[in-house]
Enzyme design. Structure first.
Site, short mmCIF file in Angstrom:
data_model
loop_
_atom_site.label_atom_id
_atom_site.label_comp_id
_atom_site.label_asym_id
_atom_site.label_seq_id
_atom_site.Cartn_x
_atom_site.Cartn_y
_atom_site.Cartn_z
N ASP A 1 0.84 -1.18 0.00
CA ASP A 1 0.00 0.00 0.00
C ASP A 1 0.88 1.25 0.00
O ASP A 1 1.85 1.34 0.77
CB ASP A 1 -0.89 -0.02 1.25
CG ASP A 1 -1.88 1.12 1.28
OD1 ASP A 1 -2.78 1.14 0.43
OD2 ASP A 1 -1.76 1.99 2.17
N GLU B 1 1.49 0.24 -4.95
CA GLU B 1 1.01 1.53 -5.44
C GLU B 1 2.19 2.49 -5.54
O GLU B 1 2.78 2.86 -4.52
CB GLU B 1 -0.04 2.10 -4.48
CG GLU B 1 -1.33 1.32 -4.44
CD GLU B 1 -2.33 1.95 -3.49
OE1 GLU B 1 -3.42 2.33 -3.94
OE2 GLU B 1 -2.01 2.08 -2.29
#
Length: 710
Positions: A409, A438
């Protein structure tokens, strides 16, 4: 203690003392440094100043401040206060002196004794609190301080399953907290627990997993344990739990496969599971009253108790999670774990801040905690002990729980050195492990050249990134206000070609990646609107929307890069036009198995095209040069497109992909005869369909290969 005075160590021999008053101390009264309550040293005052009505004394001492001792500042008539040494963590030589690289932090169980080790270099005292049962009173044991600020104690006897906490004194303040390296826990992170992993060995069925020889073979399916198993309309027994995802033979109301059996039917190679380490904002004893996706980390080495049948039993969550992984593995499905090392939940009350204040969290230039994650609690991955914790956690989950890869993340908030070290550690355990995340460029408190973003993809060659340009060009933007190419916006035709080639070829845009394995091709994940909701904003014809979804599903598989889907995307599930549903509960997030029954033909289509994808095997390296030399685009009328491939894997030669992204049917004459590979009903199981004229429905993709004797 006197609240009208504060004292802080600013440099190794400079102490600033503030009196919260305009009244100065008497000139002949000294400022004393009190060491371990028995030694008194007079400080040399080198400067006196006034600020906002307060008196500030800058003092010098020849005494070497040694962490681990107890220090106080005493002024007659003003009292005695602890010396705050927390700023020592920012001294240039702090990590050199105190960073600890041993592999024995936490509680290490042996039959006849248990060893406890905690890294707490600022602490003047650490007490271990131990109890056998949650109802018992704690026993206290003062821990010994070792080199590099590690506190240690070995308790003789069998402490299997005992609960424990640490009572830590930093700069005169005492907190009780759990173990940052705790491997077991009671409900809601109240206590850490001693775990004997030898007695809970479970065969994780790693030998049942196919080797991922080429990352392009991966088909990743993202799900949340509760969302995927909670629907009351299935025969899943342990709904919302680890064991619910481990159950086989479960059905929907109409007898279609549910849960694990549905994953098997689809044929996905990997499940990406939203965070399943322990997180904060779900009451593990009342999971139907609270809901969260889990992006609020609390204990990085402990499974989340909300997915367990018995949250207060430290072993229950471990055994159940291992059983889930083992059953997924038994059925040939690998497990990628979603991890959040960019921030924690509420740093003020977090175990890291209680154990080593002022160390674990990244700061801005003005000294505030960085808020690049928009959570206000950003971890500083450049600090050696933060980096160590990250790598220790990643390797622990792989070795103990059989995790096969990681999705990071907000990976862009992690520094490149840490990312590469983590990647190497992961690959040393499982050579075919997936590592991706990400890569958004949002870490303003980190130098741009150090951020693990897609802009720096060339510096982290093995790590993949979610390709947002692929997402937006294929379907349209995330809020559904614009259409993408496959939704009918033919202005995106050239951008589609760039996306299809994995964003590794300079074509109308500068390439984003050096290698095609870095492109995670997706259009929907847990964040933002579902694909169905996005498309529905611009198209009220449900049948057309569902055709577009099928078309997009196929293009994700055919494009160069790694295929990624969110659970329910393949059948057009909706979140009722809500965007960020991280805490909105089952109503918005649940996998709706009644909709699966209604649209089961779409699931069959998905399963069929995944079977087709598995027939494609690339035996060579797909470089930018190879792709640009082997992929040809022919524009058709009305924004349609034909893609010619010299080869698709090692099986199919002279392949054409025909795309009709418009609401009009088209007819196309081919140059010769072709065998159908994939049509609107899915994969053609035999080569009996031979065509020269192609009729294409609106929003449809067909795949053909040149007839072998042509």
């Amino acid at each position: 203690m006197n609240s009208f005075v504060s004292a802080k160590l600013y440099e190794n021999n400079i102490i600033k003392v503030m009196i919260f008053s305009e009244i100065e101390k008497l000139e002949n009264e000294p400022i004393l440094l009190v060491i371990n309550n028995d030694t008194f040293v007079k400080l040399d005052i080198i400067k006196c100043s006034f600020l906002n009505g307060n008196v500030i004394y800058e003092c010098h001492t020849d005494v070497k401040i040694k962490l681990g001792n107890s220090y106080y500042i005493s002024i007659k008539d003003f009292g005695t206060v602890p010396l705050n040494v927390n700023d020592c963590t920012d001294f240039k030589d702090f990590d050199e002196k105190y960073a600890y690289y041993g592999d024995d932090l936490g509680a290490t169980y042996f039959k006849d004794h248990t060893e406890f080790k905690l890294w707490a270099p600022l602490a003047s005292k650490v007490v271990l609190l131990v109890r056998k049962n949650l109802e018992d009173k704690f026993e206290s044991f003062v821990m010994d301080r070792l080199e590099r600020g590690v506190y240690s104690i070995s308790l003789k006897g069998d402490y299997d399953g005992y609960f424990y906490r640490y009572k830590i004194t930093n700069s005169g303040l005492t907190f009780v907290t759990t173990d940052p390296y705790g491997k077991g826990s009671s409900a809601n992170g109240k206590d850490s627990a001693v775990i004997n992993f030898d007695k809970i060995h479970i065969d994780l069925n790693n030998d049942k997993l196919p080797i991922l020889n080429n990352e392009l073979d991966a088909i990743v399916y993202e799900l949340h344990i509760r969302d995927f198993t909670i629907d009351k309309s299935t025969t899943i027994e342990n709904k919302g739990k680890y064991l619910g995802l481990a159950e086989e033979g479960r059905k929907t109301k109409q007898g279609n496969p549910a849960g694990l059996d549905y994953l098997k039917m689809l044929g996905v190679t990997h499940v990406q599971i939203l965070p399943m380490y322990d997180y904060k904002t779900v009451d593990e004893l009342n999971t139907d009253k609270t809901y969260n996706w889990g992006y609020d980390p609390q204990q990085y080495f402990t499974p989340e108790g909300g997915y367990s049948l018995h949250p207060n039993d430290p072993y229950s969550r471990i055994i159940e999670l291992k059983t889930m992984v083992a059953n997924l593995h038994k059925n040939g499905i690998k497990v990628n774990m979603d991890v959040v090392f960019n921030h924690v939940y509420d740093y003020h009350n977090n175990v890291f801040e209680k154990v080593v204040p002022n160390y674990y969290f990244r700061k801005t230039k003005n000294g505030r905690i960085s808020n690049d994650s928009f959570c206000g609690d950003d971890l500083d991955s450049k600090r050696p002990m933060v980096r160590k914790m990250i790598i220790d956690a990643l390797t622990f989950w792989m070795k103990e729980y059989g995790i096969d890869g990681y999705r990071f993340d907000l990976l862009g908030l992690m520094d490149i050195e840490t990312a590469n070290l983590a990647y190497n550690a992961i690959k040393n355990i499982k050579s075919d492990a997936m590592v991706y995340g990400e890569g958004w460029d949002m870490a303003h408190s980190l130098n741009p050249s150090e951020r693990t973003t897609f802009l720096n993809a060339s510096k982290v060659k093995g790590i993949g990134f979610f390709n947002d340009s692929f997402r937006d060009i294929i379907k349209g933007n995330n809020n559904g206000t614009t259409k993408g190419y496959l939704a009918g916006n033919i202005d995106y035709l050239e951008g589609f070609k760039f996306s299809f080639m994995g964003s590794v070829v300079d074509y109308c845009f500068c390439k984003k990646f050096d290698n095609v394995y870095q492109s995670i091709n997706y259009v929907e994940c847990h964040d933002n609107y579902t694909l169905f909701d996005c498309l529905s904003k611009n198209n009220k014809n449900v049948d057309e929307v569902l055709r577009i979804i099928k078309t997009i599903s196929l293009i994700i598989l055919l494009s160069y890069g790694i295929s990624f889907y969110h659970a329910g995307q393949e059948i057009g599930l909706s979140k009722k036009n809500e965007d960020n549903t991280y805490n909105m509960g089952d109503k918005y997030n649940m996998f709706d198995y009644s909709m699966l029954d209604e649209r089961f033909n779409m699931a069959l289509f998905m399963s069929s095209i995944i079977r087709f994808k598995k027939t494609i095997h690339y035996t060579h390296k797909l470089t930018s040069k190879y792709i640009s030399n082997n992929v040809y685009f022919i524009n058709l009328d009305n924004g349609g497109l034909m893609i010619k491939l010299k080869e698709l894997g090692d099986k199919y030669k002279d392949v054409i992909i025909i795309i009709n992204p418009t609401p009009k049917a088209i007819k196309l004459e081919l140059e010769g005869y072709y065998s159908g590979l994939v049509l609107n009903a899915g994969m053609i199981e035999t080569s009996s369909l031979i065509v020269k004229t192609v009729f294409m429905n609106p929003y449809e993709v067909n795949v053909f290969a040149k007839k072998e004797d042509e």
